[in-house]
Design an enzyme around this catalytic site. Structure first.
Site, PDB file in Angstrom:
ATOM      1  N   SER A 147       0.847  -1.189   0.000  1.00  0.00           N
ATOM      2  CA  SER A 147       0.000   0.000   0.000  1.00  0.00           C
ATOM      3  C   SER A 147       0.882   1.239   0.000  1.00  0.00           C
ATOM      4  CB  SER A 147      -0.887   0.003   1.248  1.00  0.00           C
ATOM      5  OG  SER A 147      -1.472   1.275   1.426  1.00  0.00           O
ATOM      6  N   TYR A 158      -1.652   0.593  10.596  1.00  0.00           N
ATOM      7  CA  TYR A 158      -1.803  -0.091   9.311  1.00  0.00           C
ATOM      8  C   TYR A 158      -0.582   0.180   8.430  1.00  0.00           C
ATOM      9  CZ  TYR A 158      -3.668  -0.928   4.598  1.00  0.00           C
ATOM     10  OH  TYR A 158      -3.854  -1.357   3.316  1.00  0.00           O
TER      11      TYR A 158
END
Lengths: 251, 451
Positions: free
Chosen positions: A144, A157
């Site tokens: 990501s 995250y």
């Protein structure tokens, strides 16, 4: 086997209910992919995902797989590879967590880290070894942009993806020349279940767009893919923004 | 016997896979290599000119056969040669031409081995007259999965399964090949231009039988009225009397002197061969060809193997590599051919050196590619977006016309179409099942297509 354009005939999706995983599977089935394994925790969602892909004409099987139970990875994934060559493994599992909640609940934060990072380390290594024995195949890992630089808004995250990203890059270097291709995919904000209700970031994208980018990356044998491609430029600029400034950016 | 784990690709440089490279130098070493090849099997490889994945074997063994390159015996009167499977056609030409003999069939490169020539049952510009390579093979020695070495004579099922069998019946060790007598090492070549596809097909149909060798280069980027414009080059071995007045050539009429240019660099930027560059090249190539010229004397290497002068020419496509697409459709299917040429030119596939020729009678090999009819070969950069889907559509047209694509060049066919294209596939599979039940002989091609 993969064809000249890198399209696999058999696919294993780790995280069998992942929207990006399924969008990619759908796209590849319209090309060459005939056998698909969906690995995930047994659930009606997993079964209906399998049924959906079967309707497209693929031979779809499911296998019990839990990212949080690394001790079982060897056995579960070994079973898949014992049935025949896997031309592509898509590591698509991951959780976003709830940053503000998880900051006060270390146990929940650890679960995010264990799913996104520890689980991927074990599953990734098991698959890498099997692919190396085959002498061919692609390991595609969904990282990501959040892993590129930790942000105040979602650093739990983000840090787990940063670990995953670094792990995958190193694995790619380790497997260089073994016939196995390792590709890191760094999507930006993807409109999906995972981000439902969140404020959309600039350059937001869709699971289908990620699937398209993966197909192109396979054809080019890319090592890193950004979705959308413009994020490569944006992130290489943001990476160099001084911390004091970065911290105050409305990201 | 040396062993190395290496990354292997075909000449098109797509889809690399890793294999143990084993280089046997004797029969015993070859037997040992097959016996010890392990669970993922092995496949013989020559000089790596198959474009796709026919001589790759992911995770298994690849037998580099170029070590078995002895020329055992030449029958100078009868015109046959007995040689190791690893001997290249280049080497055979070097040795045989001074004796007045030439290989019976040569593809567009001299750098193929005799074993590979049989395994792919290669064809050349003389197919309409002479058929494919295996038609000139009298017998070969085949090392099969059980470790036995069998003498295989023409006319037997094992011969016909191996000719064009892509190495999946065993490893060819030696072969006896019938040769073509020649008086000189020069070619007498007629060149003419055809203004469009219909003109080209009419010329080929009317006059091809007059030439031993015949081929047409076709400009697939030309559209509209000039779609299919092309340059035909056809000819035969020049007889001695054709050298009249060329004293240097007469002094050594059988001399073999292929020219050689510097090789392509190892790094070439992606997309060098785009529409613009290939379009310019095609324009130039067409314009520079004479409208009509008769009896020009050319070197063999110029006529047969123009690209062999540039070592590693496959690198000019860059890291992404390229895909070679060759299909054949039977006579009576000219409409299909026209439609496909039209689609390729509409799509503006940047293909240079696309080649059209007519095939003669089919060959006995069960998986041999040639069939009486037309064949078109072209190469396209693999990174052209949407190319996979486009070629799938062409495959469907070819299969619907009972045509086929060439396995030695394939790297992307859908397995479902294979049985339609190769009607004797069932026999091939049955023989392989009986001869090699554990699939000792396996390649990426056989895995991909389920051969």
């Amino acid at each position: 086997m993969k064809d000249a354009f890198g399209i696999p005939q058999s696919l294993l999706v780790l995280g069998g209910t992942s929207e990006i995983g399924l969008a990619t599977a759908r796209r590849l089935i319209t090309r060459r992919t005939r056998t698909v394994w969906l690995a995930g925790r047994p659930s009606p969602g997993l079964e209906s995902a399998a049924a959906g892909l079967r309707e497209l004409g693929a031979d779809v099987r499911t296998v019990d797989f839990d990212a949080l139970d690394p001790d079982a990875h060897e056995a579960a994934l070994g079973k898949v590879f014992a049935e025949g060559d896997i031309d592509m493994v898509l590591l698509a599992f991951g959780v976003l967590g709830d940053q503000s909640h998880d900051e006060n609940e270390p146990g929940a934060a650890v679960r995010v880290a264990q799913t996104n990072y520890t689980g991927a380390v074990s599953a990734g290594l098991v698959c890498a070894r099997a692919l190396q024995t085959q002498g061919h195949g692609s390991l595609v890992v969904l990282s990501s942009v959040a892993g590129e630089r930790a942000r105040r808004a979602n650093f739990i995250y983000g840090s787990s993806k940063a670990g995953l990203d670094a792990f995958t890059q190193g694995l790619g270097d380790a497997l260089y020349g073994t016939g196995v291709h390792v590709m890191v995919v760094r999507p930006g904000f993807v409109r999906s279940r995972m981000t439902e209700g969140l404020a959309e970031a600039p350059l937001a994208t869709t699971p289908e767009a990620v699937a398209t980018a993966i197909e192109t990356g396979l054809r080019r044998r890319s090592e890193t893919v950004w979705v959308p491609g413009a994020l490569r430029v944006v992130m290489s600029a943001l990476r160099h923004v001084p911390r004091g400034v970065f911290r105050r950016l409305p990201l | 016997m040396s062993t190395d784990t290496v990354s292997v690709t075909g000449w098109g440089r797509t889809a690399p896979t890793a294999a143990r490279l084993v280089r046997p130098r004797s029969y015993d070493e070859a037997v040992a290599a097959v016996r010890d090849c392990g669970a993922r099997g092995g496949i013989a490889r020559g000089l790596g000119r198959a474009y796709g994945d026919a001589a790759q074997n992911a995770g298994g063994a690849v037998f580099d056969m170029t070590g078995l390159d002895d020329i055992h015996a030449i029958d100078v009167d009868g015109g046959t040669v007995l040689c190791g499977a690893g001997v290249s056609l280049h080497r055979l030409m070097e040795v045989l031409l001074p004796l007045g003999w030439f290989v019976p069939v040569t593809p567009g490169t001299r750098y193929v081995t005799v074993g590979g020539a049989i395994g792919a049952d290669i064809h050349g510009k003389n197919h309409h007259v002479s058929g494919s390579f295996a038609r000139h093979v009298l017998s070969f020695e085949l090392l099969t999965a059980d470790g036995r070495i069998r003498m295989v004579d023409r006319g037997t099922p094992l011969f016909d399964a191996t000719a064009g069998g892509m190495g999946l019946t065993g490893v060819i060790l030696t072969a006896t090949v019938r040769l073509q007598p020649v008086e000189t090492s020069l070619m007498s070549v007629d060149t003419e231009r055809a203004t469009d596809l219909d003109d080209l097909m009419a010329r080929l149909t009317a006059t091809d039988h007059r030439y031993r060798y015949s081929v047409a280069w076709i400009d697939l980027l030309a559209r509209g009225a000039s779609m299919g414009r092309s340059v035909l080059t056809r000819g035969d071995h020049a007889p001695l009397e054709a050298l009249d007045g060329r004293t240097r050539a007469l002094r050594a009429p059988l001399e073999f002197r292929p020219g050689r240019l510097p090789g392509a660099p190892s790094f070439v930027p992606e997309g060098l061969l785009g529409r613009t560059t290939v379009g310019l090249f095609n324009e130039l190539w067409y314009r520079k060809a004479p409208r009509a010229r008769v009896g020009e004397l050319q070197r063999m290497s110029t006529f047969f193997h123009p690209l062999d002068g540039v070592p590693h020419w496959n690198r000019v496509y860059g890291r992404g590599g390229f895909v070679q697409y060759q299909f054949a459709v039977g006579y009576g299917q000219e409409e299909t051919l026209r439609r496909i040429v039209h689609r390729i030119s509409q799509r503006r596939c940047p293909s240079f050196l696309a080649v059209l020729k007519r095939f003669g009678e089919g060959d006995p090999g069960w998986l041999s590619f040639p069939m009486p009819g037309w064949t078109l070969a072209l190469d396209i950069p693999a990174n052209l977006p949407g190319l996979g889907g486009f070629l799938d559509e062409l495959d469907a047209e070819v299969a619907a016309a009972d045509g086929r694509v060439y396995l030695a060049k394939d790297s992307r066919l859908r397995p479902e179409l294979l049985t339609a294209m190769y009607p004797r596939l069932a026999e091939f599979r049955a023989l392989r099942e009986e001869l090699d039940p554990r699939s000792v002989f396996t390649s990426d091609l056989s895995r991909r297509l389920g051969l």
